[in-house]
Design a protein around this motif. Structure first.
Motif, mmCIF file in Angstrom:
data_model
loop_
_atom_site.group_PDB
_atom_site.id
_atom_site.type_symbol
_atom_site.label_atom_id
_atom_site.label_comp_id
_atom_site.label_asym_id
_atom_site.label_seq_id
_atom_site.Cartn_x
_atom_site.Cartn_y
_atom_site.Cartn_z
ATOM 1 N N GLN A 153 -37.430 -9.504 6.608
ATOM 2 C CA GLN A 153 -36.146 -9.739 5.973
ATOM 3 C C GLN A 153 -35.440 -10.871 6.685
ATOM 4 O OE1 GLN A 153 -33.096 -6.680 7.554
ATOM 5 N NE2 GLN A 153 -35.073 -5.594 7.679
ATOM 6 N N ILE A 154 -34.353 -11.354 6.098
ATOM 7 C CA ILE A 154 -33.515 -12.356 6.752
ATOM 8 C C ILE A 154 -32.494 -11.593 7.583
ATOM 9 C CG2 ILE A 154 -31.947 -14.302 6.424
ATOM 10 C CD1 ILE A 154 -33.323 -14.811 3.746
ATOM 11 N N ALA A 155 -32.625 -11.681 8.877
ATOM 12 C CA ALA A 155 -31.886 -10.790 9.781
ATOM 13 C C ALA A 155 -30.480 -11.308 10.072
ATOM 14 C CB ALA A 155 -32.665 -10.597 11.079
ATOM 15 N N ILE A 156 -29.660 -11.351 9.028
ATOM 16 C CA ILE A 156 -28.236 -11.657 9.194
ATOM 17 C C ILE A 156 -27.473 -10.362 8.919
ATOM 18 C CG2 ILE A 156 -26.288 -13.076 8.466
ATOM 19 C CD1 ILE A 156 -28.274 -15.115 7.423
ATOM 20 N N ALA B 185 -23.458 -12.030 -4.699
ATOM 21 C CA ALA B 185 -24.071 -10.705 -4.824
ATOM 22 C C ALA B 185 -25.405 -10.650 -4.097
ATOM 23 C CB ALA B 185 -24.252 -10.357 -6.300
ATOM 24 N N ALA B 186 -26.195 -11.708 -4.217
ATOM 25 C CA ALA B 186 -27.478 -11.743 -3.511
ATOM 26 C C ALA B 186 -27.264 -11.745 -2.003
ATOM 27 C CB ALA B 186 -28.267 -12.984 -3.935
ATOM 28 N N PHE B 187 -26.299 -12.540 -1.547
ATOM 29 C CA PHE B 187 -26.049 -12.657 -0.115
ATOM 30 C C PHE B 187 -25.452 -11.378 0.463
ATOM 31 C CE2 PHE B 187 -23.979 -14.812 3.631
ATOM 32 C CZ PHE B 187 -25.156 -15.262 4.194
ATOM 33 N N ALA B 188 -24.833 -10.557 -0.404
ATOM 34 C CA ALA B 188 -24.177 -9.328 0.061
ATOM 35 C C ALA B 188 -25.055 -8.092 -0.080
ATOM 36 C CB ALA B 188 -22.872 -9.121 -0.711
ATOM 37 N N MET B 189 -26.339 -8.259 -0.356
ATOM 38 C CA MET B 189 -27.226 -7.107 -0.473
ATOM 39 C C MET B 189 -27.239 -6.313 0.838
ATOM 40 S SD MET B 189 -28.698 -6.687 -3.397
ATOM 41 C CE MET B 189 -28.617 -7.592 -4.940
ATOM 42 N N PRO B 190 -27.393 -5.001 0.758
ATOM 43 C CA PRO B 190 -27.435 -4.199 1.993
ATOM 44 C C PRO B 190 -28.473 -4.714 2.988
ATOM 45 C CG PRO B 190 -27.298 -2.766 0.078
ATOM 46 C CD PRO B 190 -27.494 -4.155 -0.448
ATOM 47 N N VAL B 191 -29.643 -5.087 2.481
ATOM 48 C CA VAL B 191 -30.686 -5.721 3.287
ATOM 49 C C VAL B 191 -31.055 -7.026 2.587
ATOM 50 C CG1 VAL B 191 -33.000 -5.528 4.265
ATOM 51 C CG2 VAL B 191 -31.551 -3.487 4.059
ATOM 52 N N LEU B 192 -31.107 -8.109 3.345
ATOM 53 C CA LEU B 192 -31.325 -9.414 2.734
ATOM 54 C C LEU B 192 -32.821 -9.714 2.664
ATOM 55 C CD1 LEU B 192 -29.755 -11.709 1.483
ATOM 56 C CD2 LEU B 192 -29.666 -12.824 3.720
ATOM 57 N N TRP B 193 -33.479 -9.085 1.667
ATOM 58 C CA TRP B 193 -34.876 -9.394 1.393
ATOM 59 C C TRP B 193 -34.951 -10.767 0.714
ATOM 60 C CZ3 TRP B 193 -37.042 -5.466 3.751
ATOM 61 C CH2 TRP B 193 -36.512 -4.171 3.622
ATOM 62 N N ILE B 194 -36.117 -11.412 0.779
ATOM 63 C CA ILE B 194 -36.325 -12.651 0.026
ATOM 64 C C ILE B 194 -36.197 -12.368 -1.468
ATOM 65 C CG2 ILE B 194 -37.961 -14.485 -0.536
ATOM 66 C CD1 ILE B 194 -36.824 -14.692 2.252
ATOM 67 N N ALA B 195 -36.740 -11.223 -1.910
ATOM 68 C CA ALA B 195 -36.688 -10.869 -3.333
ATOM 69 C C ALA B 195 -35.269 -10.667 -3.827
ATOM 70 C CB ALA B 195 -37.515 -9.613 -3.589
ATOM 71 N N ALA B 196 -34.318 -10.417 -2.918
ATOM 72 C CA ALA B 196 -32.935 -10.213 -3.335
ATOM 73 C C ALA B 196 -32.366 -11.451 -4.023
ATOM 74 C CB ALA B 196 -32.075 -9.848 -2.130
ATOM 75 N N LEU C 278 -22.292 -7.202 8.145
ATOM 76 C CA LEU C 278 -20.892 -7.390 8.534
ATOM 77 C C LEU C 278 -20.519 -8.864 8.612
ATOM 78 C CD1 LEU C 278 -20.412 -4.618 11.263
ATOM 79 C CD2 LEU C 278 -19.673 -4.599 8.874
ATOM 80 N N LEU C 279 -21.501 -9.736 8.761
ATOM 81 C CA LEU C 279 -21.245 -11.174 8.710
ATOM 82 C C LEU C 279 -21.382 -11.716 7.297
ATOM 83 C CD1 LEU C 279 -23.110 -12.443 11.920
ATOM 84 C CD2 LEU C 279 -20.666 -11.977 11.634
ATOM 85 N N ARG C 280 -22.353 -11.192 6.564
ATOM 86 C CA ARG C 280 -22.620 -11.710 5.225
ATOM 87 C C ARG C 280 -21.552 -11.314 4.213
ATOM 88 N NH1 ARG C 280 -26.598 -9.257 3.154
ATOM 89 N NH2 ARG C 280 -27.387 -7.879 4.815
ATOM 90 N N LEU C 281 -21.032 -10.104 4.336
ATOM 91 C CA LEU C 281 -20.101 -9.606 3.324
ATOM 92 C C LEU C 281 -18.809 -10.430 3.259
ATOM 93 C CD1 LEU C 281 -20.180 -7.391 1.217
ATOM 94 C CD2 LEU C 281 -19.065 -5.851 2.823
#
Length: 303
Positions: A207-210, A239-250, A213-216
């Protein structure tokens, strides 16, 4: 020359994306046999105890009890039949989002290929966001599945579209209230075994490890800017950037962007004869704008 170069880059990107799609499904899939990794999560659980698998393990169900109820009928089919129907739904959603003009572009977008491979709900969220500008009730699906992409609702708040915001939040509140009556125990399990755990210990898959709490806050700022400048594309991006986990597929949520310009999905306007927000603002800023000029002929004189 720049136009020719731009078309060459575009066509090259599409070809490269399609090659990745075919490699994923015709080389990786037969070897790894993991197509439908995420779809398995919607099939394995039982409604009596949907959160029995540890968060982040293969087959673990991570969505709210409302979503658990939506998927509970899957067990009536063998998994392979459910998977084919599920993938058909995702492909149909992709074609609807892209329309005749952009469906190939979306198919060539690598996150979409990964989304189809794993069988998650990101394309359905993209469709809900695209529909949500015209039919705000569609946001219920976003809020009862991934939850945090609901930051896109700031679009309505910033633009003072209170009716649309009330529909989205009110419909969600009604659905949640009914669910709490029947599934209060499941809500406790979801919060304790999944929601709180996901904040403390993200899944170990790539995953993209951001941190969220920073992304939201960044996603919220993007939506606010987009609402003020009339840029709808900021909503699916946020919405994509605010996913609970930032998968590439998100990032397959970005497939909503081509659909945002369709006339049938445009935001509802004020009825004929009633000024819209822009007209009302103009009238308020210039009280004498509607008054005739002193020397201007009246309609009766022109007759």
């Amino acid at each position: 020359m720049s136009a020719v170069r731009g078309r060459a880059l575009r066509d090259g990107a599409i070809v490269a994306g399609l090659l990745f799609f075919f490699y994923l499904f015709f080389v990786v899939a037969p070897q790894q046999q993991t197509v439908g990794f995420d779809a398995l999560s919607y099939y394995l659980y039982g409604i009596d105890n949907p959160y029995w698998l540890a968060h982040g393990t293969m087959g673990s169900f991570v969505y709210s009890p409302i979503a658990a109820r939506l998927f509970q009928l899957d067990a009536l089919l063998p998994f392979w039949q459910f998977l084919w129907l599920w993938l058909a739904l995702l492909v149909g959603t992709l074609l609807w989002l892209g329309g005749r003009r952009y469906w190939l572009w979306i198919l060539a977008f690598p996150p979409v290929a990964l989304e189809l491979y794993h069988g998650n709900v990101h394309l359905l969220i993209a469709a809900a966001i695209a529909l949500g500008f015209r039919y705000p009730v569609a946001w219920v699906f976003v809020l009862v599945t991934k939850v945090t992409p609901g930051v896109g609702l700031l679009w309505f708040a910033v633009r003072r579209e209170w009716r649309s915001l009330a529909i989205a939040l009110g419909a969600t509140a009604v659905v949640v209230a009914v669910s709490l009556v029947f599934d209060f125990r499941l809500w406790q399990q979801w919060i304790e075994r999944d929601l709180l755990v996901s904040f403390q210990q993200p899944p170990s898959q790539p995953q993209i490890a951001i941190p969220l709490l920073l992304r939201l806050p960044a996603a919220a700022a993007l939506v606010i800017w987009g609402a003020r400048t009339d840029r709808k594309w900021t909503v699916p991006v946020a919405a994509a950037f605010a996913m609970p986990v930032l998968w590439i597929a998100a990032f397959s949520v970005l497939a909503a962007i081509p659909a945002l310009g369709r006339p049938e999905l445009a935001e509802r306007r004020a009825p004929v004869g009633e000024p819209g927000p822009a007209a009302a603002k103009a009238v308020g800023d210039s009280p004498r704008a509607a008054e005739p000029r002193p020397n201007a002929p009246r309609p009766s004189e022109l007759a």
